[in-house]
Motif scaffolding. Structure first.
Motif, PDB file in Angstrom:
ATOM      1  N   GLY A   1       0.588  -1.160   0.013  1.00 43.04           N
ATOM      2  CA  GLY A   1       0.086  -0.005   0.078  1.00 43.04           C
ATOM      3  C   GLY A   1       0.791   1.276  -0.105  1.00 43.04           C
ATOM      4  O   GLY A   1       0.182   2.291   0.021  1.00 43.04           O
ATOM      5  N   ALA A   2       2.412   1.155  -0.226  1.00 41.98           N
ATOM      6  CA  ALA A   2       2.871   2.268  -0.010  1.00 41.98           C
ATOM      7  C   ALA A   2       2.918   3.183  -1.328  1.00 41.98           C
ATOM      8  O   ALA A   2       3.079   4.326  -1.156  1.00 41.98           O
ATOM      9  N   GLY A   3       2.499   2.470  -2.519  1.00 39.25           N
ATOM     10  CA  GLY A   3       2.374   3.269  -3.768  1.00 39.25           C
ATOM     11  C   GLY A   3       3.672   2.511  -4.705  1.00 39.25           C
ATOM     12  O   GLY A   3       3.625   3.419  -5.974  1.00 39.25           O
ATOM     13  N   LYS A   4       4.078   1.707  -4.492  1.00 40.44           N
ATOM     14  CA  LYS A   4       5.282   1.129  -5.336  1.00 40.44           C
ATOM     15  C   LYS A   4       4.617   0.531  -6.804  1.00 40.44           C
ATOM     16  O   LYS A   4       4.980   0.915  -8.006  1.00 40.44           O
ATOM     17  N   SER A   5       3.379  -0.063  -6.871  1.00 39.45           N
ATOM     18  CA  SER A   5       2.884  -0.569  -8.109  1.00 39.45           C
ATOM     19  C   SER A   5       2.188   0.733  -8.901  1.00 39.45           C
ATOM     20  O   SER A   5       2.339   0.384 -10.083  1.00 39.45           O
ATOM     21  N   THR A   6       1.557   1.499  -8.162  1.00 36.84           N
ATOM     22  CA  THR A   6       1.132   2.611  -8.872  1.00 36.84           C
ATOM     23  C   THR A   6       2.144   3.449  -9.635  1.00 36.84           C
ATOM     24  O   THR A   6       2.190   3.953 -10.733  1.00 36.84           O
ATOM     25  N   LEU A   7       3.463   3.426  -8.836  1.00 35.23           N
ATOM     26  CA  LEU A   7       4.559   4.320  -9.450  1.00 35.23           C
ATOM     27  C   LEU A   7       5.012   3.462 -10.761  1.00 35.23           C
ATOM     28  O   LEU A   7       5.383   4.215 -11.796  1.00 35.23           O
ATOM     29  N   LEU A   8       5.043   2.146 -10.642  1.00 40.81           N
ATOM     30  CA  LEU A   8       5.584   1.391 -11.836  1.00 40.81           C
ATOM     31  C   LEU A   8       4.606   1.680 -12.900  1.00 40.81           C
ATOM     32  O   LEU A   8       5.020   1.773 -14.159  1.00 40.81           O
ATOM     33  N   LYS A   9       3.265   1.658 -12.508  1.00 47.41           N
ATOM     34  CA  LYS A   9       2.239   1.924 -13.602  1.00 47.41           C
ATOM     35  C   LYS A   9       2.369   3.109 -14.445  1.00 47.41           C
ATOM     36  O   LYS A   9       2.246   3.386 -15.646  1.00 47.41           O
ATOM     37  N   LEU A  10       2.694   4.373 -13.704  1.00 43.38           N
ATOM     38  CA  LEU A  10       2.878   5.655 -14.147  1.00 43.38           C
ATOM     39  C   LEU A  10       4.370   5.619 -14.935  1.00 43.38           C
ATOM     40  O   LEU A  10       4.414   6.404 -16.203  1.00 43.38           O
ATOM     41  N   ILE A  11       5.326   4.876 -14.453  1.00 40.44           N
ATOM     42  CA  ILE A  11       6.413   4.798 -15.321  1.00 40.44           C
ATOM     43  C   ILE A  11       6.321   4.057 -16.616  1.00 40.44           C
ATOM     44  O   ILE A  11       6.851   4.367 -17.702  1.00 40.44           O
ATOM     45  N   THR A  12       5.629   2.926 -16.545  1.00 41.62           N
ATOM     46  CA  THR A  12       5.560   2.095 -17.999  1.00 41.62           C
ATOM     47  C   THR A  12       4.488   2.865 -18.776  1.00 41.62           C
ATOM     48  O   THR A  12       3.898   2.140 -19.663  1.00 41.62           O
ATOM     49  N   GLY A  13       3.491   3.855 -18.097  1.00 42.28           N
ATOM     50  CA  GLY A  13       2.637   4.370 -19.152  1.00 42.28           C
ATOM     51  C   GLY A  13       1.144   3.607 -18.947  1.00 42.28           C
ATOM     52  O   GLY A  13       0.214   4.128 -19.905  1.00 42.28           O
ATOM     53  N   THR A  14       0.937   2.766 -18.013  1.00 43.62           N
ATOM     54  CA  THR A  14      -0.244   2.128 -18.060  1.00 43.62           C
ATOM     55  C   THR A  14      -1.292   2.883 -17.249  1.00 43.62           C
ATOM     56  O   THR A  14      -2.341   2.794 -17.081  1.00 43.62           O
ATOM     57  N   ALA A  15      -0.725   3.824 -16.432  1.00 38.66           N
ATOM     58  CA  ALA A  15      -1.610   4.768 -15.608  1.00 38.66           C
ATOM     59  C   ALA A  15      -1.081   6.319 -15.991  1.00 38.66           C
ATOM     60  O   ALA A  15       0.118   6.465 -16.276  1.00 38.66           O
ATOM     61  N   GLN A  16      -1.933   7.310 -16.041  1.00 34.34           N
ATOM     62  CA  GLN A  16      -1.509   8.759 -16.185  1.00 34.34           C
ATOM     63  C   GLN A  16      -1.337   9.299 -14.963  1.00 34.34           C
ATOM     64  O   GLN A  16      -1.990   9.477 -14.092  1.00 34.34           O
ATOM     65  N   PRO A  17      -0.309  10.338 -14.558  1.00 37.81           N
ATOM     66  CA  PRO A  17      -0.019  11.052 -13.418  1.00 37.81           C
ATOM     67  C   PRO A  17      -1.266  12.108 -13.377  1.00 37.81           C
ATOM     68  O   PRO A  17      -1.508  12.648 -14.172  1.00 37.81           O
ATOM     69  N   THR A  18      -1.413  12.554 -11.977  1.00 35.44           N
ATOM     70  CA  THR A  18      -2.112  13.649 -11.710  1.00 35.44           C
ATOM     71  C   THR A  18      -1.105  14.850 -11.919  1.00 35.44           C
ATOM     72  O   THR A  18      -1.591  15.859 -12.390  1.00 35.44           O
ATOM     73  N   LEU A  19      -0.026  14.872 -11.365  1.00 35.17           N
ATOM     74  CA  LEU A  19       0.823  15.907 -11.485  1.00 35.17           C
ATOM     75  C   LEU A  19       2.298  15.382 -11.850  1.00 35.17           C
ATOM     76  O   LEU A  19       2.532  14.169 -11.669  1.00 35.17           O
ATOM     77  N   GLY A  20       3.112  16.205 -12.458  1.00 38.88           N
ATOM     78  CA  GLY A  20       4.356  15.855 -12.706  1.00 38.88           C
ATOM     79  C   GLY A  20       4.669  15.104 -14.048  1.00 38.88           C
ATOM     80  O   GLY A  20       3.677  15.009 -14.685  1.00 38.88           O
ATOM     81  N   SER A  21       5.780  14.656 -14.077  1.00 34.67           N
ATOM     82  CA  SER A  21       6.074  14.021 -15.474  1.00 34.67           C
ATOM     83  C   SER A  21       7.016  12.731 -15.211  1.00 34.67           C
ATOM     84  O   SER A  21       7.832  12.864 -14.475  1.00 34.67           O
ATOM     85  N   VAL A  22       6.847  11.812 -16.211  1.00 36.25           N
ATOM     86  CA  VAL A  22       7.760  10.706 -16.392  1.00 36.25           C
ATOM     87  C   VAL A  22       8.375  10.460 -17.676  1.00 36.25           C
ATOM     88  O   VAL A  22       7.665  10.634 -18.621  1.00 36.25           O
ATOM     89  N   THR A  23       9.814  10.685 -17.791  1.00 32.55           N
ATOM     90  CA  THR A  23      10.191  10.581 -18.924  1.00 32.55           C
ATOM     91  C   THR A  23      11.447   9.163 -19.363  1.00 32.55           C
ATOM     92  O   THR A  23      11.922   9.151 -18.420  1.00 32.55           O
ATOM     93  N   THR A  24      10.946   8.299 -20.305  1.00 29.50           N
ATOM     94  CA  THR A  24      11.827   7.471 -20.451  1.00 29.50           C
ATOM     95  C   THR A  24      12.496   7.325 -21.688  1.00 29.50           C
ATOM     96  O   THR A  24      11.953   7.707 -22.518  1.00 29.50           O
ATOM     97  N   HIS A  25      13.648   6.858 -21.853  1.00 28.28           N
ATOM     98  CA  HIS A  25      14.301   6.714 -22.962  1.00 28.28           C
ATOM     99  C   HIS A  25      14.718   5.274 -23.370  1.00 28.28           C
ATOM    100  O   HIS A  25      15.548   4.614 -22.653  1.00 28.28           O
ATOM    101  N   GLY A  26      14.340   4.710 -24.236  1.00 33.04           N
ATOM    102  CA  GLY A  26      14.635   3.320 -24.611  1.00 33.04           C
ATOM    103  C   GLY A  26      13.204   2.511 -24.794  1.00 33.04           C
ATOM    104  O   GLY A  26      12.344   2.954 -24.024  1.00 33.04           O
ATOM    105  N   ARG A  27      13.280   1.207 -25.141  1.00 31.01           N
ATOM    106  CA  ARG A  27      12.408   0.112 -25.074  1.00 31.01           C
ATOM    107  C   ARG A  27      12.161  -0.286 -23.574  1.00 31.01           C
ATOM    108  O   ARG A  27      13.217  -0.822 -22.943  1.00 31.01           O
TER     109      ARG A  27
END
Length: 453
Positions: free
Chosen positions: A61-87
């Motif tokens: 419940g700390a938010g780890k899985s939610t953070l991974l979803k935001l990083i992989t693009g399966t969920a969208q953030p309310t604030l801020g941004s995630v930038t990934t380079h590469g496959r």
């Protein structure tokens, strides 16, 4: 290639007081909002460079899985941004992306296209996927008849069929058998050595030590600590113990663990534990408070009801900084109680240079009852053992707990002092030549049979 940048990331979900409030907000937007925001992530900010192996750690419940979803693009953030380079190749929720009515082969074909491979590329890789997954004829059966372990086998085989720039894994390997886990870890290590960036979520701390060179602790949706795996895991363990006792998590400590090997003279203490944590203590009658001393290392804490005054390794009643492997040694823990307790216990843990626990126990698990203690009373526990450890550097963690129950659990943790002492194990030239964690001192018997024609 393979880098991740997270800037001031936040994720909130709308919570409505009733099931009709959502509908009313949709049809009457001019009357104002009828929800409140439930923030699951706030102010997340970090950068992962190409080739880094980073673990995300935190309680459920700390938010780890939610953070991974935001990083992989399966969920969208309310604030801020995630930038990934590469496959990016990701293993998130078990069976995510698999259709239960399609066969494993068909799902592998679709999953391969979702990670950017063409139909021809997936078809060319199918023999390798089939061999790595090793699920036999089930590959052509509907996924709905798969066990959880079979789904993980197929998902991992597809996601890692081609080395990705970024590999994201969320607890997926926890359901696999030990042989498949070893095969997966071997592939992950190979990819990391080749330059893949790894983002790894696991409650298996040995896997974190083995795979990652950096860790981030997520607590209540925020970053509590971004440091080495050893320091982050120490603070995480303290979080778990204090959460179990209904206490707020300890504040991050700036100090790092002492360099190895220092002389075992520190007066800070360490841990009471068996595998589940094995530390705790119960509130009892008030009395003389123990003077508080600021814990010296991350993961150390004390409630004030007890304090560890000294921890050390002893040989023949003399404090020592070195011991020869397989020789007799004693860990001595001195504790003082600031109030009365009915069932206190003292324990210790030995960890190697990476921070992995190689042994831990306590008086409760050893069926040795200390008995009630009064306020101001001092107790010394001496644990004697054969130091059958591999040559190297080790630290001693100690702790005090109260109210033993079950197979090594306690009602409350009184104090835990991380890396309070340290020592070095030297090779025993009179013993067999061996490698590993500890000397099992085996006996070998050889039998021969005459050749038959």
């Amino acid at each position: 290639m393979g880098s991740i940048q997270v800037r001031q990331l936040g994720k909130a979900y709308k919570q409505y007081p009733t099931r009709w409030s959502r509908l009313l907000e949709w049809v009457t937007p001019f009357l104002g909002v009828r929800h409140r925001l439930k923030w699951v992530l706030r102010d997340i900010d970090f950068t992962i460079a190409a080739g880094e192996s980073v673990a995300l750690i935190g309680v459920n419940g700390a938010g780890k899985s939610t953070l991974l979803k935001l990083i992989t693009g399966t969920a969208q953030p309310t604030l801020g941004s995630v930038t990934t380079h590469g496959r990016v190749a990701a293993l998130l929720e078990l069976g995510m992306g698999f259709h239960p009515d399609f066969s494993g082969r068909q799902n592998a074909l679709m999953a391969g296209q979702l990670i950017g491979l063409s139909v021809e590329e997936v078809a060319a890789l199918m023999p390798e996927i089939e061999a790595f997954a090793d699920i036999g004829d089930y590959l052509d059966q509907p996924v709905r008849v798969y066990s959880s372990g079979m789904q993980v086998r197929l998902a991992f085989a597809v996601a890692t069929a081609v080395r990705p720039d970024i590999l994201v894994i969320d607890e997926a390997l926890a359901v696999g058998d030990v042989f498949f886990q070893q095969k997966c870890y071997e592939r992950i290590r190979g990819y990391c050595q080749a330059g893949t960036t790894l983002l790894f979520v696991s409650h298996a701390m040995n896997a974190v030590y083995s795979l990652c060179n950096r860790a981030i602790l997520i607590s209540a949706g925020r970053i509590a600590l971004d440091s080495s795996p050893r320091e982050v895991i120490d603070l995480y363990n303290a979080h778990v113990l204090r959460q179990r006792d209904g206490l707020p998590p300890p504040a991050p400590v700036a100090a790092s663990a002492p360099p190895l090997p220092p002389p075992a003279e520190t007066e800070t203490g360490t841990k009471a534990g068996a595998e589940a944590g094995t530390e705790a203590a119960s509130a009892a009658t008030a009395a003389t408070p123990v003077p508080a001393a600021a814990p010296a290392t991350i993961g150390s804490f004390e409630h004030g009801g007890a304090r560890i005054e000294a921890v050390g390794l002893y040989l023949d009643d003399q404090e020592a900084a070195t011991v020869i492997s397989d020789r007799a040694a004693t860990v001595r823990v001195d504790a003082r109680f600031g109030q009365a307790y009915d069932d206190p216990h003292i324990g210790f843990q030995i960890r190697n240079a990476r921070g992995e626990a190689v042994f831990m126990t306590n008086t409760y698990c050893m069926r040795q009852r200390i008995g009630p203690v009064r306020a101001g009373e001092a107790v010394r526990a001496e644990f004697s053992f054969k130091a059958s450890l591999a040559p190297g550097d080790y630290t001693i963690t100690a702790g005090v707990a109260e109210g033993g129950a079950g197979d090594g659990d306690f009602r409350q943790t009184l104090t835990r002092q991380q890396d309070a002492g340290a020592f070095t194990v030297l090779r025993n030239l009179d013993a067999i030549v061996w490698s590993g964690v500890c000397n099992l001192d085996p006996i070998v018997e050889v039998q021969r049979q005459a050749a038959t024609m």
